[in-house]
Design a protein around this motif. Structure first.
Motif, PDB file in Angstrom:
ATOM      1  N   ALA A 157     -28.254 -22.692  -5.297  1.00  0.00           N
ATOM      2  CA  ALA A 157     -27.470 -23.606  -4.112  1.00  0.00           C
ATOM      3  C   ALA A 157     -26.151 -23.824  -4.501  1.00  0.00           C
ATOM      4  O   ALA A 157     -25.386 -23.913  -3.408  1.00  0.00           O
ATOM      5  CB  ALA A 157     -28.192 -24.931  -3.941  1.00  0.00           C
ATOM      6  N   GLY A 158     -25.545 -24.016  -5.502  1.00  0.00           N
ATOM      7  CA  GLY A 158     -24.278 -23.765  -6.092  1.00  0.00           C
ATOM      8  C   GLY A 158     -23.754 -22.585  -6.232  1.00  0.00           C
ATOM      9  O   GLY A 158     -22.607 -22.609  -6.748  1.00  0.00           O
ATOM     10  N   ASN A 159     -24.358 -21.480  -5.819  1.00  0.00           N
ATOM     11  CA  ASN A 159     -23.739 -19.921  -5.951  1.00  0.00           C
ATOM     12  C   ASN A 159     -23.594 -19.494  -7.397  1.00  0.00           C
ATOM     13  O   ASN A 159     -22.603 -18.985  -7.619  1.00  0.00           O
ATOM     14  CB  ASN A 159     -22.424 -20.028  -4.993  1.00  0.00           C
ATOM     15  N   VAL A 160     -24.448 -20.159  -8.035  1.00  0.00           N
ATOM     16  CA  VAL A 160     -24.517 -19.594  -9.581  1.00  0.00           C
ATOM     17  C   VAL A 160     -25.839 -18.963  -9.821  1.00  0.00           C
ATOM     18  O   VAL A 160     -26.766 -19.576  -9.915  1.00  0.00           O
ATOM     19  CB  VAL A 160     -24.418 -20.990 -10.494  1.00  0.00           C
ATOM     20  N   PRO A 161     -25.855 -17.636 -10.155  1.00  0.00           N
ATOM     21  CA  PRO A 161     -26.912 -16.982 -10.499  1.00  0.00           C
ATOM     22  C   PRO A 161     -27.637 -17.158 -11.658  1.00  0.00           C
ATOM     23  O   PRO A 161     -26.865 -18.026 -12.565  1.00  0.00           O
ATOM     24  CB  PRO A 161     -26.354 -15.466 -10.561  1.00  0.00           C
ATOM     25  N   CYS A 162     -28.807 -17.200 -11.676  1.00  0.00           N
ATOM     26  CA  CYS A 162     -29.772 -17.927 -12.739  1.00  0.00           C
ATOM     27  C   CYS A 162     -30.652 -17.155 -13.288  1.00  0.00           C
ATOM     28  O   CYS A 162     -31.393 -16.061 -12.456  1.00  0.00           O
ATOM     29  CB  CYS A 162     -30.213 -19.244 -12.400  1.00  0.00           C
ATOM     30  N   ILE A 163     -31.233 -17.344 -14.491  1.00  0.00           N
ATOM     31  CA  ILE A 163     -32.244 -16.813 -15.098  1.00  0.00           C
ATOM     32  C   ILE A 163     -33.343 -17.727 -15.319  1.00  0.00           C
ATOM     33  O   ILE A 163     -33.040 -18.739 -15.702  1.00  0.00           O
ATOM     34  CB  ILE A 163     -32.114 -16.209 -16.470  1.00  0.00           C
ATOM     35  N   ALA A 164     -34.365 -17.650 -14.520  1.00  0.00           N
ATOM     36  CA  ALA A 164     -35.272 -18.379 -14.390  1.00  0.00           C
ATOM     37  C   ALA A 164     -36.494 -18.148 -15.774  1.00  0.00           C
ATOM     38  O   ALA A 164     -37.104 -17.170 -15.934  1.00  0.00           O
ATOM     39  CB  ALA A 164     -36.225 -18.429 -13.209  1.00  0.00           C
ATOM     40  N   LEU A 165     -36.830 -19.227 -16.316  1.00  0.00           N
ATOM     41  CA  LEU A 165     -37.855 -19.057 -17.578  1.00  0.00           C
ATOM     42  C   LEU A 165     -39.174 -19.418 -16.755  1.00  0.00           C
ATOM     43  O   LEU A 165     -39.430 -20.497 -16.358  1.00  0.00           O
ATOM     44  CB  LEU A 165     -37.490 -20.074 -18.804  1.00  0.00           C
ATOM     45  N   GLY A 166     -39.871 -18.381 -16.627  1.00  0.00           N
ATOM     46  CA  GLY A 166     -41.122 -18.428 -15.994  1.00  0.00           C
ATOM     47  C   GLY A 166     -42.319 -18.998 -16.870  1.00  0.00           C
ATOM     48  O   GLY A 166     -42.790 -18.174 -17.753  1.00  0.00           O
ATOM     49  N   TYR A 167     -42.760 -20.195 -16.814  1.00  0.00           N
ATOM     50  CA  TYR A 167     -43.738 -20.994 -17.243  1.00  0.00           C
ATOM     51  C   TYR A 167     -44.724 -21.185 -16.431  1.00  0.00           C
ATOM     52  O   TYR A 167     -45.799 -21.568 -17.135  1.00  0.00           O
ATOM     53  CB  TYR A 167     -43.317 -22.145 -17.962  1.00  0.00           C
ATOM     54  N   ARG A 168     -44.782 -21.227 -15.288  1.00  0.00           N
ATOM     55  CA  ARG A 168     -45.896 -21.499 -14.194  1.00  0.00           C
ATOM     56  C   ARG A 168     -45.692 -20.452 -13.062  1.00  0.00           C
ATOM     57  O   ARG A 168     -44.755 -20.043 -12.777  1.00  0.00           O
ATOM     58  CB  ARG A 168     -45.882 -22.660 -13.631  1.00  0.00           C
ATOM     59  N   PHE A 169     -47.016 -20.138 -12.292  1.00  0.00           N
ATOM     60  CA  PHE A 169     -46.713 -19.416 -10.862  1.00  0.00           C
ATOM     61  C   PHE A 169     -45.787 -19.639 -10.177  1.00  0.00           C
ATOM     62  O   PHE A 169     -45.098 -18.765  -9.492  1.00  0.00           O
ATOM     63  CB  PHE A 169     -48.214 -19.363 -10.659  1.00  0.00           C
ATOM     64  N   LYS A 170     -45.298 -20.967  -9.961  1.00  0.00           N
ATOM     65  CA  LYS A 170     -44.430 -21.244  -9.010  1.00  0.00           C
ATOM     66  C   LYS A 170     -42.941 -20.667  -9.171  1.00  0.00           C
ATOM     67  O   LYS A 170     -42.325 -20.627  -8.309  1.00  0.00           O
ATOM     68  CB  LYS A 170     -44.321 -23.026  -8.829  1.00  0.00           C
ATOM     69  N   VAL A 171     -42.741 -20.493 -10.590  1.00  0.00           N
ATOM     70  CA  VAL A 171     -41.441 -19.934 -10.582  1.00  0.00           C
ATOM     71  C   VAL A 171     -41.359 -18.459 -10.229  1.00  0.00           C
ATOM     72  O   VAL A 171     -40.665 -17.922  -9.673  1.00  0.00           O
ATOM     73  CB  VAL A 171     -40.934 -20.116 -12.314  1.00  0.00           C
ATOM     74  N   PHE A 172     -42.532 -17.966 -10.617  1.00  0.00           N
ATOM     75  CA  PHE A 172     -42.574 -16.540 -10.258  1.00  0.00           C
ATOM     76  C   PHE A 172     -42.642 -16.147  -8.923  1.00  0.00           C
ATOM     77  O   PHE A 172     -41.775 -15.353  -8.140  1.00  0.00           O
ATOM     78  CB  PHE A 172     -43.833 -15.914 -10.992  1.00  0.00           C
ATOM     79  N   ASP A 173     -43.304 -17.390  -8.194  1.00  0.00           N
ATOM     80  CA  ASP A 173     -43.445 -16.965  -6.703  1.00  0.00           C
ATOM     81  C   ASP A 173     -42.396 -17.297  -6.117  1.00  0.00           C
ATOM     82  O   ASP A 173     -41.959 -16.485  -5.095  1.00  0.00           O
ATOM     83  CB  ASP A 173     -44.590 -18.050  -6.350  1.00  0.00           C
ATOM     84  N   LEU A 174     -41.494 -18.383  -6.197  1.00  0.00           N
ATOM     85  CA  LEU A 174     -40.226 -18.651  -5.684  1.00  0.00           C
ATOM     86  C   LEU A 174     -39.229 -17.347  -6.043  1.00  0.00           C
ATOM     87  O   LEU A 174     -38.704 -16.913  -4.907  1.00  0.00           O
ATOM     88  CB  LEU A 174     -39.454 -19.901  -6.100  1.00  0.00           C
ATOM     89  N   PHE A 175     -39.296 -16.652  -7.301  1.00  0.00           N
ATOM     90  CA  PHE A 175     -38.108 -15.651  -7.187  1.00  0.00           C
ATOM     91  C   PHE A 175     -38.658 -14.409  -6.590  1.00  0.00           C
ATOM     92  O   PHE A 175     -37.827 -13.310  -6.200  1.00  0.00           O
ATOM     93  CB  PHE A 175     -37.989 -15.498  -8.634  1.00  0.00           C
ATOM     94  N   GLN A 176     -39.989 -14.254  -6.399  1.00  0.00           N
ATOM     95  CA  GLN A 176     -40.451 -13.045  -5.730  1.00  0.00           C
ATOM     96  C   GLN A 176     -40.145 -13.210  -4.204  1.00  0.00           C
ATOM     97  O   GLN A 176     -39.667 -12.356  -3.758  1.00  0.00           O
ATOM     98  CB  GLN A 176     -42.068 -13.131  -5.951  1.00  0.00           C
ATOM     99  N   SER A 177     -40.221 -14.242  -3.663  1.00  0.00           N
ATOM    100  CA  SER A 177     -39.986 -14.545  -2.148  1.00  0.00           C
ATOM    101  C   SER A 177     -38.599 -14.682  -1.814  1.00  0.00           C
ATOM    102  O   SER A 177     -38.130 -14.144  -0.936  1.00  0.00           O
ATOM    103  CB  SER A 177     -40.394 -16.046  -1.782  1.00  0.00           C
ATOM    104  N   GLY A 229     -36.676 -12.332  -3.643  1.00  0.00           N
ATOM    105  CA  GLY A 229     -36.232 -10.828  -3.965  1.00  0.00           C
ATOM    106  C   GLY A 229     -35.599 -10.737  -5.320  1.00  0.00           C
ATOM    107  O   GLY A 229     -34.823  -9.693  -5.363  1.00  0.00           O
ATOM    108  N   LEU A 230     -35.610 -11.805  -6.105  1.00  0.00           N
ATOM    109  CA  LEU A 230     -34.901 -11.849  -7.293  1.00  0.00           C
ATOM    110  C   LEU A 230     -35.894 -12.035  -8.549  1.00  0.00           C
ATOM    111  O   LEU A 230     -35.547 -12.472  -9.600  1.00  0.00           O
ATOM    112  CB  LEU A 230     -34.178 -13.063  -7.399  1.00  0.00           C
ATOM    113  N   GLU A 231     -37.115 -11.450  -8.467  1.00  0.00           N
ATOM    114  CA  GLU A 231     -38.065 -11.193  -9.263  1.00  0.00           C
ATOM    115  C   GLU A 231     -37.571 -10.739 -10.955  1.00  0.00           C
ATOM    116  O   GLU A 231     -37.901 -11.167 -11.794  1.00  0.00           O
ATOM    117  CB  GLU A 231     -39.321 -10.824  -9.056  1.00  0.00           C
ATOM    118  N   ASN A 232     -36.618  -9.776 -10.492  1.00  0.00           N
ATOM    119  CA  ASN A 232     -36.020  -9.429 -11.845  1.00  0.00           C
ATOM    120  C   ASN A 232     -35.107 -10.275 -12.730  1.00  0.00           C
ATOM    121  O   ASN A 232     -34.809 -10.148 -13.741  1.00  0.00           O
ATOM    122  CB  ASN A 232     -35.010  -8.095 -11.531  1.00  0.00           C
ATOM    123  N   LEU A 233     -35.035 -11.583 -12.175  1.00  0.00           N
ATOM    124  CA  LEU A 233     -34.376 -12.434 -12.900  1.00  0.00           C
ATOM    125  C   LEU A 233     -35.043 -13.733 -13.435  1.00  0.00           C
ATOM    126  O   LEU A 233     -34.762 -14.914 -13.818  1.00  0.00           O
ATOM    127  CB  LEU A 233     -33.364 -13.281 -11.898  1.00  0.00           C
TER     128      LEU A 233
END
Length: 139
Positions: free
Chosen positions: A60-80, A82-86
């Motif tokens: 939201a602050g226009n700062v790209p991020c790497i998400a540390l996936g610890y639960r399905f919700k993180v993977f799901d959000l980034f998939q939705s 189109g940033l699943e590679n992050l």
């Protein structure tokens, strides 16, 4: 390093101490409002986040991020988005390498990543707002 939930202070401090790199890593145990945190993140070129909300605030602050996936919700959000590679799985055997690959991806495609986020936000926002406007009634 920053926290978005007070209960994370202790674990975050332990991680900061393990990193042992005060010249390159700062630890801030303060809890900030969303607006304050977005402002603080705005000077960053990227963020690496454990909490789902921290990832959203970063984007939201226009700062790209790497998400540390610890639960399905993180993977799901980034998939939705189109940033699943992050997303880097916290149980990865090559965690450090995966994070470095994410950093390279952000360095090469910073603007594209933020545009992707904005496009998806524009696409999904009406789908979220419409039911609220209609008091969650279905025609």
């Amino acid at each position: 390093m920053y926290v978005v939930w007070g209960s994370d202070r202790e674990a975050s401090k332990r991680l900061y101490d393990k990193l042992n790199d005060p010249l390159n890593v700062t630890y801030d145990p303060s809890l900030y409002s969303e607006e304050e945190l977005i402002e603080k993140l705005s000077v960053c070129s990227l963020s690496i986040n454990f909490k789902l909300h921290a990832n959203i605030l970063s984007l939201a602050g226009n700062v790209p991020c790497i998400a540390l996936g610890y639960r399905f919700k993180v993977f799901d959000l980034f998939q939705s988005l189109g940033l699943e590679n992050l997303v880097v799985s916290t149980d990865s055997d090559t965690l450090a390498l995966d994070i470095m690959e994410g950093i390279r991806e952000i360095e090469l495609n910073n603007k594209k990543i933020i545009e992707q986020y904005k496009n998806r936000k524009e696409q999904f926002s009406p789908l979220i707002i419409e039911p609220i406007k209609n008091n969650f009634t279905v025609d």
